[in-house]
Design an enzyme around this catalytic site. Structure first.
Site, mmCIF file in Angstrom:
data_model
loop_
_atom_site.group_PDB
_atom_site.id
_atom_site.type_symbol
_atom_site.label_atom_id
_atom_site.label_comp_id
_atom_site.label_asym_id
_atom_site.label_seq_id
_atom_site.Cartn_x
_atom_site.Cartn_y
_atom_site.Cartn_z
ATOM 1 N N ASN A 37 1.041 -1.665 0.060
ATOM 2 C CA ASN A 37 -0.054 -0.075 0.035
ATOM 3 C C ASN A 37 0.884 0.918 -0.002
ATOM 4 O O ASN A 37 1.677 1.475 1.527
ATOM 5 C CB ASN A 37 -1.113 -0.210 1.705
ATOM 6 C CG ASN A 37 -2.650 0.781 1.178
ATOM 7 O OD1 ASN A 37 -2.602 1.413 -0.354
ATOM 8 N ND2 ASN A 37 -2.732 0.691 2.815
ATOM 9 N N HIS A 122 -14.501 -5.247 10.847
ATOM 10 C CA HIS A 122 -13.852 -4.025 11.406
ATOM 11 C C HIS A 122 -15.322 -3.577 11.751
ATOM 12 O O HIS A 122 -16.079 -2.520 11.184
ATOM 13 C CB HIS A 122 -13.234 -3.467 10.167
ATOM 14 C CG HIS A 122 -11.827 -4.049 10.353
ATOM 15 N ND1 HIS A 122 -10.740 -2.935 10.026
ATOM 16 C CD2 HIS A 122 -10.936 -5.404 9.933
ATOM 17 C CE1 HIS A 122 -9.576 -3.295 10.447
ATOM 18 N NE2 HIS A 122 -9.785 -4.893 10.097
ATOM 19 N N ASP A 210 -6.743 -2.533 17.507
ATOM 20 C CA ASP A 210 -5.403 -2.159 16.925
ATOM 21 C C ASP A 210 -5.200 -0.737 17.809
ATOM 22 O O ASP A 210 -5.360 0.445 17.295
ATOM 23 C CB ASP A 210 -5.404 -2.014 15.567
ATOM 24 C CG ASP A 210 -4.028 -1.980 14.460
ATOM 25 O OD1 ASP A 210 -3.391 -1.849 15.552
ATOM 26 O OD2 ASP A 210 -4.356 -2.228 13.572
ATOM 27 N N HIS A 212 -2.117 0.631 16.001
ATOM 28 C CA HIS A 212 -1.664 0.571 15.593
ATOM 29 C C HIS A 212 -0.299 1.539 15.713
ATOM 30 O O HIS A 212 0.253 3.133 14.738
ATOM 31 C CB HIS A 212 -2.185 1.977 14.408
ATOM 32 C CG HIS A 212 -2.040 1.696 13.123
ATOM 33 N ND1 HIS A 212 -1.919 2.570 11.733
ATOM 34 C CD2 HIS A 212 -2.560 0.237 12.337
ATOM 35 C CE1 HIS A 212 -1.807 1.964 10.960
ATOM 36 N NE2 HIS A 212 -1.901 0.831 11.087
ATOM 37 N N GLU A 236 -3.573 -4.987 19.641
ATOM 38 C CA GLU A 236 -2.621 -5.226 18.291
ATOM 39 C C GLU A 236 -1.838 -4.080 18.415
ATOM 40 O O GLU A 236 -2.238 -2.638 18.601
ATOM 41 C CB GLU A 236 -3.530 -4.666 16.724
ATOM 42 C CG GLU A 236 -3.169 -5.396 16.006
ATOM 43 C CD GLU A 236 -4.027 -5.410 14.365
ATOM 44 O OE1 GLU A 236 -5.051 -5.913 14.979
ATOM 45 O OE2 GLU A 236 -3.256 -4.955 13.390
ATOM 46 N N GLU A 262 2.389 -6.977 11.634
ATOM 47 C CA GLU A 262 1.552 -7.443 9.984
ATOM 48 C C GLU A 262 2.732 -6.131 9.577
ATOM 49 O O GLU A 262 2.820 -6.234 8.112
ATOM 50 C CB GLU A 262 0.226 -6.232 10.205
ATOM 51 C CG GLU A 262 0.775 -4.480 10.600
ATOM 52 C CD GLU A 262 -0.896 -4.036 10.754
ATOM 53 O OE1 GLU A 262 -1.927 -4.626 11.000
ATOM 54 O OE2 GLU A 262 -0.929 -2.608 9.972
ATOM 55 N N ARG A 283 1.262 -11.823 13.553
ATOM 56 C CA ARG A 283 -0.183 -11.377 12.287
ATOM 57 C C ARG A 283 0.617 -11.298 10.964
ATOM 58 O O ARG A 283 0.273 -9.838 10.093
ATOM 59 C CB ARG A 283 -0.363 -10.140 12.553
ATOM 60 C CG ARG A 283 -1.543 -10.208 14.189
ATOM 61 C CD ARG A 283 -2.169 -8.774 14.151
ATOM 62 N NE ARG A 283 -3.297 -9.378 13.420
ATOM 63 C CZ ARG A 283 -3.317 -7.794 12.501
ATOM 64 N NH1 ARG A 283 -2.295 -6.726 12.047
ATOM 65 N NH2 ARG A 283 -4.324 -7.817 11.117
ATOM 66 N N HIS A 312 -2.220 -10.964 9.146
ATOM 67 C CA HIS A 312 -3.249 -9.675 8.187
ATOM 68 C C HIS A 312 -3.938 -9.692 7.357
ATOM 69 O O HIS A 312 -3.449 -10.372 6.109
ATOM 70 C CB HIS A 312 -2.141 -8.647 8.434
ATOM 71 C CG HIS A 312 -2.176 -7.124 7.771
ATOM 72 N ND1 HIS A 312 -1.054 -6.904 7.106
ATOM 73 C CD2 HIS A 312 -2.875 -6.658 8.285
ATOM 74 C CE1 HIS A 312 -1.332 -5.702 6.944
ATOM 75 N NE2 HIS A 312 -2.397 -4.784 7.142
ATOM 76 N N ASP A 316 -6.600 -3.505 1.231
ATOM 77 C CA ASP A 316 -4.960 -3.115 0.593
ATOM 78 C C ASP A 316 -4.190 -4.231 0.153
ATOM 79 O O ASP A 316 -3.415 -3.914 -0.113
ATOM 80 C CB ASP A 316 -5.141 -1.843 1.337
ATOM 81 C CG ASP A 316 -3.984 -1.951 2.769
ATOM 82 O OD1 ASP A 316 -4.943 -1.778 3.946
ATOM 83 O OD2 ASP A 316 -2.734 -2.822 3.261
ATOM 84 N N GLU A 339 -7.800 -11.871 9.747
ATOM 85 C CA GLU A 339 -8.634 -10.611 9.681
ATOM 86 C C GLU A 339 -9.671 -10.068 8.433
ATOM 87 O O GLU A 339 -8.753 -11.116 7.549
ATOM 88 C CB GLU A 339 -7.201 -9.216 9.756
ATOM 89 C CG GLU A 339 -7.964 -8.161 9.678
ATOM 90 C CD GLU A 339 -6.717 -6.903 9.434
ATOM 91 O OE1 GLU A 339 -5.719 -7.392 9.071
ATOM 92 O OE2 GLU A 339 -7.454 -6.057 9.412
HETATM 93 C C1 GCO Z 1 -5.098 -3.448 10.317
HETATM 94 C C2 GCO Z 1 -4.018 -2.504 9.693
HETATM 95 C C3 GCO Z 1 -4.408 -1.929 8.619
HETATM 96 C C4 GCO Z 1 -3.161 -1.308 7.982
HETATM 97 C C5 GCO Z 1 -3.609 -1.521 6.729
HETATM 98 C C6 GCO Z 1 -1.975 0.061 5.758
HETATM 99 O O1 GCO Z 1 -5.026 -3.912 11.314
HETATM 100 O O2 GCO Z 1 -5.465 -4.548 9.590
HETATM 101 O O3 GCO Z 1 -3.557 -2.522 10.927
HETATM 102 O O4 GCO Z 1 -5.687 -1.592 9.028
HETATM 103 O O5 GCO Z 1 -3.019 0.161 8.913
HETATM 104 O O6 GCO Z 1 -2.818 -2.043 5.954
HETATM 105 O O7 GCO Z 1 -2.448 -0.678 4.873
HETATM 106 MG MG MG Z 2 -3.144 -3.207 12.194
#
Ligand code: GCO
Ligand code: MG
Length: 402
Positions: A37, A122, A210, A212, A236, A262, A283, A312, A316, A339
């Site tokens: 991505n 989600h 998440d 992040h 996460e 991820e 992940r 993951h 995307d 996911e």
């Molecule tokens: C998730 C991820 C995604 C990422 C994305 C970036 O847990 O699915 O954090 O939402 O942000 O894949 O391109």
């Molecule tokens: Mg994530």
């Protein structure tokens, strides 16, 4: 059988995807997802300009040898671009092997270890109310696990609330969007979100969140501790992925399960976290970590330390990656959770998929190979659109992990 040609198809049916196609003299074609991505064309070039020529003339059955040839032969190791390119080749070769032997890929990975692959959806919302309502929608659809992200008092642009109904799309065409992150409102707000979610949804459904990569180790420990009453299935990416030893501090302070991986590309990025039992779910993505060949190694290593898989699987990455994850998760013993974000409707015009959702699970098809076909003609109707992931800043303007 010999490989006669290999090329990438870059298209944008609702969002950008890069797909590698490998063709053989037997008339069979295998596909692999090469989408990274926001950096899509770098992987396309790596494959078209540097890897394709190395594949021509090779026997596609020699997956292990081709994998190591690309990994060790490049001299330059690891990294998302290299490992996504190798992953695409690897997955396309497994697809081809399945087609040649007329069997689904999961059979080649050891066979079916479960009925289906339990997935999480989600749920997003601009407010706690909206997010909990969205989570209820997933429960009504039969999901047994839901990730919840929402806007919080004092934090209007949180990670995880973007475009899309049954998915979350962060990349935007044009320049990167800027979002503001502040740990204070976040750490105060998330426990309120899950307090509300448990009150409304009860205890049967598994809940996830998440962070992040945005917290310091101590902030992550605080969040994990304050979420303990709500029994999350996982928290996460609480801290930046690079700071592996900092997970010891997090771990010493909370029993909220942790899922990470991820943004990792190889077993070498994961082995400390796994061997020290600093995480509960690994992940790593099929597409971004060298494909099925490498991910099977990660899973087997993780099994020894009671760490389970949690691939993951965002929108995307293309349906080719999701199918590869499903074959992997169907066959691997230490499966945790998968996911599942639904793809934009246009994606179905380009990718014909065999998998389906039922009873909170995704089910792989018994089509030979991965069970996904790419319609190249239709792909040409959706040309590539440059797009970027957002950038986060603190309130004072300092760039922060997005
Ligand atoms: C998730 C991820 C995604 C990422 C994305 C970036 O847990 O699915 O954090 O939402 O942000 O894949 O391109
Ligand atoms: Mg994530």
């Amino acid at each position: 059988m010999r490989i006669t040609n290999a090329w990438t198809v870059v298209c944008s049916p609702g969002r950008n995807f890069v797909t590698l196609v490998i063709e053989t003299d037997a008339g069979l074609r295998g596909v692999g997802d090469a989408t990274l991505n926001g950096r899509e064309l770098a992987v396309a070039s790596y494959l078209d300009d540097h890897v394709a020529a190395l594949l021509i003339g090779r026997d596609p059955a020699d997956i292990e040898d081709i994998w190591h040839g690309l990994y060790k032969g490049a001299y330059w190791r690891r990294g998302p671009v290299t490992m996504t390119a190798i992953g695409a080749v690897d997955v396309a070769l497994w697809d081809l092997k399945g087609k040649a032997l007329e069997t689904p890929v999961y059979n080649l990975l050891g066979g079916r270890a479960r009925r289906g692959v339990t997935v999480y959806g989600h749920a997003n919302g601009a407010t706690i109310d909206e997010a909990v309502e969205a989570a209820r929608g997933y429960v009504d659809m039969g999901y047994r696990a839901v990730r919840i992200q929402s806007g919080l008092p004092g934090l209007e642009q949180p990670y995880g609330v973007g475009r899309g109904e049954l998915y979350y799309e962060p990349a935007e065409r044009g320049h990167p969007v800027e979002e503001v992150f502040e740990p204070g409102p976040y750490l105060r707000g998330v426990p309120r979100l899950f307090e509300r979610a448990r009150a409304e949804l009860g205890w049967e459904v598994d809940l996830l969140h998440d962070a992040h990569h945005r917290l310091t180790p101590l902030e992550a420990a605080q969040l994990g501790k304050s979420l303990e009453p709500y029994r999350l299935l996982w928290l996460e990416d609480p801290v930046a992925a690079e700071a592996q030893e900092s997970l010891r501090l997090v771990r010493n302070h909370t029993v909220t399960p942790i899922a990470i991986g991820e943004v990792f590309n190889t077993i070498f990025d994961t082995h400390q976290l796994i061997a020290e039992q600093l995480i509960d779910y690994i992940r790593t993505t099929v597409a971004h970590s060298g494909g099925l060949t490498h991910l099977v190694r990660v899973a087997h290593f993780a099994e020894v330390f009671h760490v389970r898989t949690g691939c993951h699987g965002p929108t995307d990455l293309s349906p080719v990656n999701l199918a590869a994850s499903l074959h992997f998760q169907t066959a691997v013993h230490n499966f945790g959770l998968q996911e599942y974000m639904r793809h934009p409707d246009e994606a179905a015009e380009v990718f014909d998929v065999g998998y389906w959702f039922d009873d909170g699970m995704l089910h792989v098809s018994d089509r030979p190979g991965l069970g996904v076909e790419l319609n190249e003609e239709r792909a040409a109707d959706f040309p590539y659109q440059p797009a970027y992931l957002p950038v986060a800043r603190r309130r004072d303007g300092t760039v922060h992990s997005w």
